[in-house]
Design a protein around this motif. Structure first.
Motif, PDB file in Angstrom:
ATOM      1  N   ASP A   1       0.827  -1.253  -0.152  1.00  0.00           N
ATOM      2  CA  ASP A   1      -0.153  -0.058  -0.003  1.00  0.00           C
ATOM      3  C   ASP A   1       0.712   1.120  -0.059  1.00  0.00           C
ATOM      4  O   ASP A   1       2.042   1.021   0.038  1.00  0.00           O
ATOM      5  CB  ASP A   1      -0.883  -0.022   1.312  1.00  0.00           C
ATOM      6  CG  ASP A   1      -0.501   0.007   2.729  1.00  0.00           C
ATOM      7  OD1 ASP A   1       0.850   0.445   2.568  1.00  0.00           O
ATOM      8  OD2 ASP A   1      -1.126  -0.266   3.441  1.00  0.00           O
ATOM      9  N   SER A   2       0.338   2.473   0.047  1.00  0.00           N
ATOM     10  CA  SER A   2       0.939   3.590   0.033  1.00  0.00           C
ATOM     11  C   SER A   2       2.006   3.953   1.173  1.00  0.00           C
ATOM     12  O   SER A   2       2.993   4.767   1.085  1.00  0.00           O
ATOM     13  CB  SER A   2       0.000   4.691  -0.259  1.00  0.00           C
ATOM     14  OG  SER A   2      -0.897   4.921   1.053  1.00  0.00           O
ATOM     15  N   GLN A   3       1.819   3.374   2.238  1.00  0.00           N
ATOM     16  CA  GLN A   3       2.713   3.211   3.270  1.00  0.00           C
ATOM     17  C   GLN A   3       3.759   2.010   3.188  1.00  0.00           C
ATOM     18  O   GLN A   3       4.686   2.224   4.262  1.00  0.00           O
ATOM     19  CB  GLN A   3       1.812   3.085   4.704  1.00  0.00           C
ATOM     20  CG  GLN A   3       0.592   3.995   4.736  1.00  0.00           C
ATOM     21  CD  GLN A   3       1.014   5.501   4.699  1.00  0.00           C
ATOM     22  OE1 GLN A   3       2.098   5.839   5.428  1.00  0.00           O
ATOM     23  NE2 GLN A   3       0.433   6.280   3.963  1.00  0.00           N
ATOM     24  N   GLY A   4       3.834   1.402   2.368  1.00  0.00           N
ATOM     25  CA  GLY A   4       4.902   0.432   2.303  1.00  0.00           C
ATOM     26  C   GLY A   4       4.432  -0.942   2.842  1.00  0.00           C
ATOM     27  O   GLY A   4       5.277  -1.961   2.879  1.00  0.00           O
ATOM     28  N   LYS A   5       3.405  -0.999   3.179  1.00  0.00           N
ATOM     29  CA  LYS A   5       2.641  -2.358   4.137  1.00  0.00           C
ATOM     30  C   LYS A   5       2.532  -3.164   3.069  1.00  0.00           C
ATOM     31  O   LYS A   5       1.589  -3.028   1.984  1.00  0.00           O
ATOM     32  CB  LYS A   5       1.808  -2.006   4.827  1.00  0.00           C
ATOM     33  CG  LYS A   5       1.185  -3.067   5.854  1.00  0.00           C
ATOM     34  CD  LYS A   5       0.000  -2.901   6.731  1.00  0.00           C
ATOM     35  CE  LYS A   5      -0.622  -3.748   7.477  1.00  0.00           C
ATOM     36  NZ  LYS A   5      -1.834  -3.594   8.246  1.00  0.00           N
ATOM     37  N   LEU A   6       2.905  -4.587   3.172  1.00  0.00           N
ATOM     38  CA  LEU A   6       2.292  -5.483   2.174  1.00  0.00           C
ATOM     39  C   LEU A   6       1.004  -6.046   2.171  1.00  0.00           C
ATOM     40  O   LEU A   6       0.439  -6.226   3.582  1.00  0.00           O
ATOM     41  CB  LEU A   6       3.251  -6.807   2.493  1.00  0.00           C
ATOM     42  CG  LEU A   6       3.454  -7.818   1.168  1.00  0.00           C
ATOM     43  CD1 LEU A   6       4.251  -7.114   0.303  1.00  0.00           C
ATOM     44  CD2 LEU A   6       4.450  -9.096   1.844  1.00  0.00           C
ATOM     45  N   THR A   7       0.165  -6.164   1.399  1.00  0.00           N
ATOM     46  CA  THR A   7      -1.054  -6.561   1.283  1.00  0.00           C
ATOM     47  C   THR A   7      -1.461  -7.925   0.723  1.00  0.00           C
ATOM     48  O   THR A   7      -0.446  -8.576   0.300  1.00  0.00           O
ATOM     49  CB  THR A   7      -2.221  -5.337   0.489  1.00  0.00           C
ATOM     50  OG1 THR A   7      -1.761  -5.582  -0.962  1.00  0.00           O
ATOM     51  CG2 THR A   7      -1.676  -4.110   1.000  1.00  0.00           C
ATOM     52  N   SER A   8      -2.766  -8.169   0.572  1.00  0.00           N
ATOM     53  CA  SER A   8      -2.815  -9.747  -0.252  1.00  0.00           C
ATOM     54  C   SER A   8      -3.380  -9.347  -1.529  1.00  0.00           C
ATOM     55  O   SER A   8      -3.580 -10.284  -2.349  1.00  0.00           O
ATOM     56  CB  SER A   8      -4.194 -10.277   0.627  1.00  0.00           C
ATOM     57  OG  SER A   8      -5.423  -9.384   0.562  1.00  0.00           O
ATOM     58  N   GLU A   9      -3.028  -8.242  -2.280  1.00  0.00           N
ATOM     59  CA  GLU A   9      -3.353  -7.980  -3.537  1.00  0.00           C
ATOM     60  C   GLU A   9      -2.164  -8.300  -4.494  1.00  0.00           C
ATOM     61  O   GLU A   9      -1.044  -8.203  -4.032  1.00  0.00           O
ATOM     62  CB  GLU A   9      -3.769  -6.337  -3.668  1.00  0.00           C
ATOM     63  CG  GLU A   9      -4.966  -6.081  -3.004  1.00  0.00           C
ATOM     64  CD  GLU A   9      -6.328  -7.058  -3.424  1.00  0.00           C
ATOM     65  OE1 GLU A   9      -6.425  -7.225  -4.654  1.00  0.00           O
ATOM     66  OE2 GLU A   9      -6.918  -7.107  -2.578  1.00  0.00           O
ATOM     67  N   ARG A  10      -2.633  -8.847  -5.676  1.00  0.00           N
ATOM     68  CA  ARG A  10      -1.681  -9.220  -6.593  1.00  0.00           C
ATOM     69  C   ARG A  10      -1.587  -8.260  -7.773  1.00  0.00           C
ATOM     70  O   ARG A  10      -2.416  -7.274  -7.837  1.00  0.00           O
ATOM     71  CB  ARG A  10      -2.145 -10.733  -7.264  1.00  0.00           C
ATOM     72  CG  ARG A  10      -2.516 -11.707  -6.305  1.00  0.00           C
ATOM     73  CD  ARG A  10      -1.135 -12.178  -5.611  1.00  0.00           C
ATOM     74  NE  ARG A  10      -1.359 -13.475  -5.018  1.00  0.00           N
ATOM     75  CZ  ARG A  10      -0.560 -14.500  -4.531  1.00  0.00           C
ATOM     76  NH1 ARG A  10       0.631 -14.181  -4.727  1.00  0.00           N
ATOM     77  NH2 ARG A  10      -1.077 -15.488  -3.643  1.00  0.00           N
TER      78      ARG A  10
END
Length: 280
Positions: free
Chosen positions: A112-121
């Motif tokens: 995401d915009s904060q550099g946190k890993l998401t579940s999106e591909r």
């Protein structure tokens, strides 16, 4: 069984009719130069990963007119959506994105915009086109020199009416137009003289201009040729609007006649334009 098939057929027809109706309305907006259109930069990426399916879906839901996104081509020839040359900033991968196969890219996750890993591909271009068909325009920023797979995907999905190809490189745009004259282009001008040349050579429906030469005479020239004037609110105008200095921020993008605004604040800008009767 026949009844089930009949109901399914009616449902599909209804959805197709609704999509066509939605796009007809959008085309009506586009063809009215008095309406200021909103282009969402890398979709809606405040809390959602940029250039992700949820970010595209959010742009559609809030009523944005144009999604701006970036297309590359995988090692095995599949168009996918990612801005940077490398995977480093926006995914948990490393290195040149176009040196990966689609199967390899599909194992990675977006940040995401904060550099946190998401579940999106990382989405493919085809996934976006299927989501957007009949709903929204797409500004496709060509971040690859392998144009054939991209152009072929637009043909396969029969979406040339919804897609604008953007590139600083006019040679690339000429190649796209050569494949199919129906393809819509958005060249970028860096001066009034260049804008005039691009209008003559490409006859585009959109011209991307910069603040360095943004003035009324430039907008008048572009509109006289039946094209729209695209300018960015990215940076200072968006920041001013975000901080509540709305009139100052809007004046930077509206005062000289631009009628497509690319922004990182699509929901806010859309609301402000509606309040001013500049968007339906």
């Amino acid at each position: 069984m026949k009844r089930c098939l009949s109901v399914f057929t009616l449902l599909v027809f209804s959805l197709m009719t609704q999509a066509q109706s939605n796009f007809n309305t959008l085309q009506h907006y586009f063809n009215n130069p008095a309406i200021v259109l909103v282009a969402s930069h890398r979709a809606v990426h405040h809390t959602l990963p940029e250039n992700s399916i949820p970010a595209f879906q959010k742009a559609i839901e809030i009523g944005v007119d144009i999604i701006e996104t970036d297309v590359k081509v995988s090692k095995d020839g599949i168009p996918f959506l990612l801005h940077d040359r490398t995977l480093n900033r926006t995914t948990n991968g490393r290195g040149n994105a176009e040196e990966y196969t689609l199967a390899e890219l599909s194992t990675l996750y977006l940040k995401d915009s904060q550099g946190k890993l998401t579940s999106e591909r990382i989405p493919t271009l085809e996934e976006l086109l299927r989501l957007a068909k009949g709903k929204i325009y797409i500004n496709l920023d060509l971040k690859t020199d392998r144009l054939s797979p991209v152009v072929e995907m637009i043909r396969k999905m029969d979406m040339s009416a919804q897609v604008f190809f953007f590139d600083d490189d006019t040679t690339a745009l000429a190649q796209v137009k050569q494949v199919n004259a129906a393809h819509q282009l958005m060249p970028r001008a860096h001066s009034k003289t260049q804008a005039e040349e691009l209008l003559s050579s490409f006859k585009p429906k959109l011209i991307h201009i910069d603040h360095s030469f943004y003035e009324g005479s430039v907008s008048e020239l572009i509109k006289k040729h039946g094209a729209r004037v695209w300018i960015n609110a990215l940076g200072e105008p968006d920041a001013l609007v975000r901080k509540g200095q709305i009139e100052k921020g809007l004046s930077m993008v509206l005062d000289h006649g631009a009628n497509v605004i690319q922004t990182d604040e699509p929901e806010l800008l859309l609301r402000l334009l509606k309040e001013r009767k500049l968007h339906p």
